[in-house]
Design a protein around this motif. Structure first.
Motif, short mmCIF file in Angstrom:
data_model
loop_
_atom_site.label_atom_id
_atom_site.label_comp_id
_atom_site.label_asym_id
_atom_site.label_seq_id
_atom_site.Cartn_x
_atom_site.Cartn_y
_atom_site.Cartn_z
N ALA A 1 0.84 -1.19 0.00
CA ALA A 1 0.00 0.00 0.00
C ALA A 1 0.88 1.25 0.00
CB ALA A 1 -0.92 0.00 1.21
N GLY A 2 0.50 2.20 -0.85
CA GLY A 2 1.27 3.42 -0.98
C GLY A 2 2.27 3.41 -2.11
N ASP A 3 2.58 2.23 -2.63
CA ASP A 3 3.53 2.11 -3.73
C ASP A 3 2.88 2.50 -5.06
OD1 ASP A 3 5.36 -0.87 -2.61
OD2 ASP A 3 5.46 1.25 -2.01
N SER A 4 3.73 2.50 -6.09
CA SER A 4 3.29 2.82 -7.44
C SER A 4 3.55 1.64 -8.37
CB SER A 4 4.01 4.05 -7.97
OG SER A 4 3.75 5.19 -7.18
N LEU A 5 2.79 1.62 -9.45
CA LEU A 5 2.94 0.57 -10.46
C LEU A 5 2.46 1.15 -11.78
CD1 LEU A 5 3.84 -2.42 -10.17
CD2 LEU A 5 1.42 -3.04 -10.09
N ARG A 6 3.10 0.72 -12.87
CA ARG A 6 2.65 1.17 -14.19
C ARG A 6 2.31 -0.03 -15.05
NH1 ARG A 6 5.67 4.57 -18.99
NH2 ARG A 6 6.69 2.56 -19.34
N LEU A 7 1.09 0.00 -15.55
CA LEU A 7 0.64 -1.03 -16.49
C LEU A 7 0.80 -0.53 -17.92
CD1 LEU A 7 -2.68 -2.18 -14.76
CD2 LEU A 7 -0.35 -2.96 -14.35
N SER A 8 1.10 -1.46 -18.81
CA SER A 8 1.21 -1.14 -20.23
C SER A 8 0.25 -2.02 -21.01
CB SER A 8 2.64 -1.37 -20.73
OG SER A 8 3.56 -0.58 -20.03
N LEU B 1 -1.13 2.89 -17.77
CA LEU B 1 -1.90 3.28 -16.59
C LEU B 1 -0.90 3.40 -15.44
CD1 LEU B 1 -4.73 3.87 -15.45
CD2 LEU B 1 -4.78 1.50 -14.66
N GLN B 2 -0.59 4.64 -15.09
CA GLN B 2 0.30 4.89 -13.96
C GLN B 2 -0.55 4.93 -12.70
OE1 GLN B 2 3.74 5.28 -13.80
NE2 GLN B 2 3.41 5.30 -11.58
N MET B 3 -0.24 4.05 -11.77
CA MET B 3 -1.03 3.93 -10.54
C MET B 3 -0.15 4.33 -9.36
SD MET B 3 -3.05 0.37 -11.35
CE MET B 3 -1.54 -0.61 -11.29
N ASN B 4 -0.51 5.40 -8.71
CA ASN B 4 0.22 5.88 -7.53
C ASN B 4 -0.64 5.75 -6.28
OD1 ASN B 4 2.33 6.67 -9.25
ND2 ASN B 4 1.46 8.72 -9.51
N SER B 5 0.01 5.80 -5.13
CA SER B 5 -0.69 5.72 -3.85
C SER B 5 -1.67 4.56 -3.83
CB SER B 5 -1.43 7.05 -3.57
OG SER B 5 -0.54 8.13 -3.57
N LEU B 6 -1.20 3.41 -4.20
CA LEU B 6 -2.07 2.24 -4.31
C LEU B 6 -2.66 1.86 -2.96
CD1 LEU B 6 -0.03 0.24 -6.90
CD2 LEU B 6 -2.45 0.84 -7.13
N LYS B 7 -3.92 1.43 -3.00
CA LYS B 7 -4.65 1.03 -1.80
C LYS B 7 -4.98 -0.46 -1.89
CE LYS B 7 -6.91 5.56 -1.61
NZ LYS B 7 -8.21 6.27 -1.56
N LEU B 8 -5.32 -1.03 -0.73
CA LEU B 8 -5.69 -2.45 -0.70
C LEU B 8 -6.84 -2.73 -1.67
CD1 LEU B 8 -5.58 -3.19 3.14
CD2 LEU B 8 -3.78 -3.52 1.43
N GLU B 9 -7.77 -1.79 -1.75
CA GLU B 9 -8.94 -1.98 -2.60
C GLU B 9 -8.66 -1.86 -4.09
OE1 GLU B 9 -8.62 0.11 -0.01
OE2 GLU B 9 -9.64 2.03 -0.38
N ASP B 10 -7.43 -1.54 -4.43
CA ASP B 10 -7.04 -1.52 -5.85
C ASP B 10 -6.66 -2.91 -6.34
OD1 ASP B 10 -5.41 1.62 -5.27
OD2 ASP B 10 -7.35 1.29 -6.25
N THR B 11 -6.59 -3.87 -5.44
CA THR B 11 -6.27 -5.24 -5.81
C THR B 11 -7.33 -5.77 -6.77
OG1 THR B 11 -5.09 -5.73 -3.76
CG2 THR B 11 -6.01 -7.60 -4.97
N ALA B 12 -6.89 -6.23 -7.94
CA ALA B 12 -7.82 -6.70 -8.96
C ALA B 12 -7.04 -7.19 -10.18
CB ALA B 12 -8.76 -5.57 -9.39
N VAL B 13 -7.76 -7.82 -11.08
CA VAL B 13 -7.21 -8.09 -12.41
C VAL B 13 -7.56 -6.90 -13.27
CG1 VAL B 13 -7.26 -9.58 -14.43
CG2 VAL B 13 -7.45 -10.58 -12.13
N TYR B 14 -6.58 -6.31 -13.90
CA TYR B 14 -6.76 -5.13 -14.73
C TYR B 14 -6.77 -5.52 -16.20
CZ TYR B 14 -6.28 -2.05 -10.73
OH TYR B 14 -6.49 -1.40 -9.54
N TYR B 15 -7.80 -5.02 -16.91
CA TYR B 15 -7.97 -5.36 -18.31
C TYR B 15 -7.84 -4.11 -19.18
CZ TYR B 15 -10.03 -9.67 -16.50
OH TYR B 15 -10.25 -10.87 -15.85
N CYS B 16 -7.12 -4.23 -20.25
CA CYS B 16 -7.04 -3.16 -21.24
C CYS B 16 -8.20 -3.36 -22.22
CB CYS B 16 -5.72 -3.27 -21.98
SG CYS B 16 -5.47 -2.05 -23.29
N THR B 17 -8.79 -2.26 -22.66
CA THR B 17 -9.93 -2.35 -23.57
C THR B 17 -9.79 -1.37 -24.73
OG1 THR B 17 -11.23 -0.68 -22.40
CG2 THR B 17 -11.45 -2.94 -21.64
N ALA B 18 -10.50 -1.68 -25.81
CA ALA B 18 -10.54 -0.80 -26.97
C ALA B 18 -11.99 -0.60 -27.38
CB ALA B 18 -9.73 -1.38 -28.12
N SER B 19 -12.34 0.66 -27.62
CA SER B 19 -13.71 1.02 -27.99
C SER B 19 -13.68 1.89 -29.23
CB SER B 19 -14.38 1.80 -26.85
OG SER B 19 -14.24 1.14 -25.62
#
Length: 119
Positions: free
Chosen positions: A14-21, A81-99
């Motif tokens: 919690a509090g860390d950062s992560l970047r998804l591509s 997707l740059q994710m900062n100040s991560l919280k416990l509730e951010d735990t999930a599978v993250y999906y990229c989408t196109a519309s």
């Protein structure tokens, strides 16, 4: 067809950062809205953030506004997707989408990448 491949997930505290591509390929010219959804265990899939491929407009869920930033690299056909100040509730599978356009329901989904936030 559009192919989307996510990367960058992992386990952080919690509090860390992560970047998804998300690398897009195929008929990407037919899609203007690139985004991210997530699904936590036992919960429904929810919208996180999106960006217009052509104009760069962005849109965020209230739960991540101010902490997450979505961006794109047109040359690499990649969305981040740059994710900062991560919280416990951010735990999930993250999906990229196109519309077809920003705000439309996704036409294509990536395979997902796991993000786990621990205390």
């Amino acid at each position: 067809q559009v192919q989307l491949v996510e990367s960058g997930g992992g386990s952080v505290q919690a509090g860390d950062s992560l970047r998804l591509s998300c690398a897009a390929s195929g008929r990407t010219f037919s899609m203007d809205g690139l985004g991210w959804f997530r699904q936590a265990p036992g919960k429904e899939r929810e919208f996180v953030a999106a960006i217009s491929w052509s104009g760069g407009s962005t849109y965020y869920a209230d739960s991540v506004k101010g902490r997450f930033t979505v961006s794109r690299d047109n040359a690499k056909i990649t969305v981040y997707l740059q994710m900062n100040s991560l919280k416990l509730e951010d735990t999930a599978v993250y999906y990229c989408t196109a519309s077809k356009y920003l705000g439309a329901s996704p036409d294509y989904w990536g395979q997902g990448t796991q993000v786990t936030v621990s205390s």
